[in-house]
Design an enzyme around this catalytic site. Structure first.
Site, PDB file in Angstrom:
ATOM      1  N   GLY A   1       0.829  -1.204   0.000  1.00 56.69           N
ATOM      2  CA  GLY A   1       0.000   0.000   0.000  1.00 56.69           C
ATOM      3  C   GLY A   1       0.856   1.244   0.000  1.00 56.69           C
ATOM      4  O   GLY A   1       2.028   1.219  -0.394  1.00 56.69           O
ATOM      5  N   ASN A   2       0.287   2.346   0.437  1.00 56.06           N
ATOM      6  CA  ASN A   2       1.021   3.600   0.517  1.00 56.06           C
ATOM      7  C   ASN A   2       0.495   4.427   1.688  1.00 56.06           C
ATOM      8  O   ASN A   2      -0.395   3.983   2.415  1.00 56.06           O
ATOM      9  CB  ASN A   2       0.927   4.378  -0.810  1.00 56.06           C
ATOM     10  CG  ASN A   2      -0.506   4.618  -1.232  1.00 56.06           C
ATOM     11  OD1 ASN A   2      -1.267   5.296  -0.535  1.00 56.06           O
ATOM     12  ND2 ASN A   2      -0.891   4.051  -2.365  1.00 56.06           N
TER      13      ASN A   2
END
Length: 399
Positions: A210-211
């Protein structure tokens, strides 16, 4: 001023010498056709009498929670539901601090905490109080909460010093409210799709790719579009944010789930704003149990490309639809954005900054540059609510 006619306005007055200007503001609002309910703090009554305010508004002035001699209760909840907007003018340092921290010890702040409508604040205080870090922090808190600050002027103050802290003139405040209601319905009849937040691409039941996106920018855009009368569908990746008011929120996790959710509504939308930070890659193979370092011996994860949501939607768009993309670049930002604008068949790209302090993921401010076929517009660092307003303004201009 024509946009104030029939609007329900709460005029909040706190205890400062600028309260005399509130009489002029009240007259302007009434003259424009608004229905105004004055709520004044106990200290405010030391500067301007309720008799004067009541005579101009045609309504009893509210100051206390109940009337002592009759026991009549003044419902801050009912006021919050009645109002189309609330303006606090003047707003003293004390009132601003109470609003920012939720100290509901008077009818004015209690009404603010119950309000469902947009809130505007016109600060008024001496220059040292205005410049104090505490006041600055409190105003930033209110901005982050969605309050519009009508910045004070520089001029002669009650102390006879000259500096910033003089309440904006009533005519200008009335114009701000009139412009707000004029803009508010600028997107009425439009259906808008907004994507926001990150996507999580599962490796196993406890790990993902993810981020750091929090979704704050996309949520602010969705709220702004809804406030201007649009029907808004927000497709959100995993965030900790509450669903925005008057917005249909669809929660998803992965990039493919986000694409599927967007496809279901895109054809019926007039505008799509792709502000989500979609993961570029996902693990090729999902493992349905927690990977054990000691036993599974996995040293690398094979990745596959996720679909490009903006480009996929652009391929099926009609000529009447407006499609807005976002770009987060660290090198050659504007060149890359212009190239993406053409390659992905977009009408606008919003370039986010990662190099400027206070911009990017996980903060309440942002600094953007908007790129269209007509040119480039760079904006300074602003609260994300204000940035959302700039973005929606540009889209409205396209319409």
């Amino acid at each position: 001023m024509t946009n104030l006619k029939g609007k329900h306005i709460i005029l909040g007055i706190s205890g400062g010498i600028a309260a005399y200007k509130s009489v002029v503001l009240l007259r302007l609002l009434i003259k424009a056709g608004a229905e105004v309910q004055v709520v004044i703090t106990p200290n405010g009554k030391e500067f301007i009498t309720p008799v004067t305010l009541s005579a101009l508004s045609g309504k009893p002035v509210i100051s206390e929670f109940f009337t002592a001699n009759t026991g009549e209760w003044h419902s801050h909840v009912d006021l919050g539901l009645w109002a189309d907007a609330m303006i606090l003018a003047p707003a003293t340092a004390s009132t601003i601090a109470k609003m920012a921290t939720g100290v509901a010890d008077n009818m004015l702040v209690t009404t603010y905490l119950s309000i469902k409508a947009p809130v505007f604040v016109a600060p008024a205080m001496d220059l040292d109080m205005m410049a104090h870090p505490t006041t600055t922090r409190n105003l930033e808190t209110l901005k982050a909460d969605g309050v519009t600050i009508i910045e004070p002027e520089t001029g002669e103050l009650a102390s006879h010093l000259v500096g910033r802290g003089r309440m904006e003139e009533p005519e200008k405040i009335a114009e701000v409210l009139d412009d707000f209601f004029g803009q508010r319905m600028s997107l009425k009849g439009k259906k808008i799709l907004v994507t926001a937040g990150p996507t999580y691409e599962r490796i196993d039941p406890v790990r993902f790719i993810g981020n750091f996106s929090t979704g704050k920018m996309g949520y602010a855009i969705a709220s702004e579009a809804a406030a201007r009368g649009a029907e808004v569908v927000l497709v959100s990746g995993p965030t900790q944010l509450p669903d925005p008011l008057n917005v249909t929120t669809v929660r998803v996790e992965s990039a493919r789930e986000m694409l599927d959710a967007c496809r279901r509504v895109f054809d019926s939308c007039d505008i799509a704003i792709m502000s989500a930070a979609v993961a570029d890659y996902a693990p090729k193979n999902y493992v349905d149990h927690k990977i054990k370092r000691e036993h599974d011996g996995i040293e690398s994860i094979e990745l596959v490309k996720n679909p490009d949501i903006a480009a996929t939607l652009a391929a099926q768009r009609s000529d009447k639809q407006i499609l807005v993309g976002f770009a987060l670049e660290t090198d050659n930002a504007l060149e890359n954005a212009r190239e993406k604008l053409v390659r992905k068949n977009l009408d606008m790209i919003v370039v986010n900054s990662l190099s400027d302090k206070g911009a990017g993921f996980g903060v309440d401010t942002n600094k953007v540059t908007i790129v269209t076929a007509a040119g480039t517009m760079a904006f300074p660092l602003k609260n994300k609510k204000e940035v959302a307003g700039d973005i929606v303004d540009c889209i409205s201009d396209m319409i």
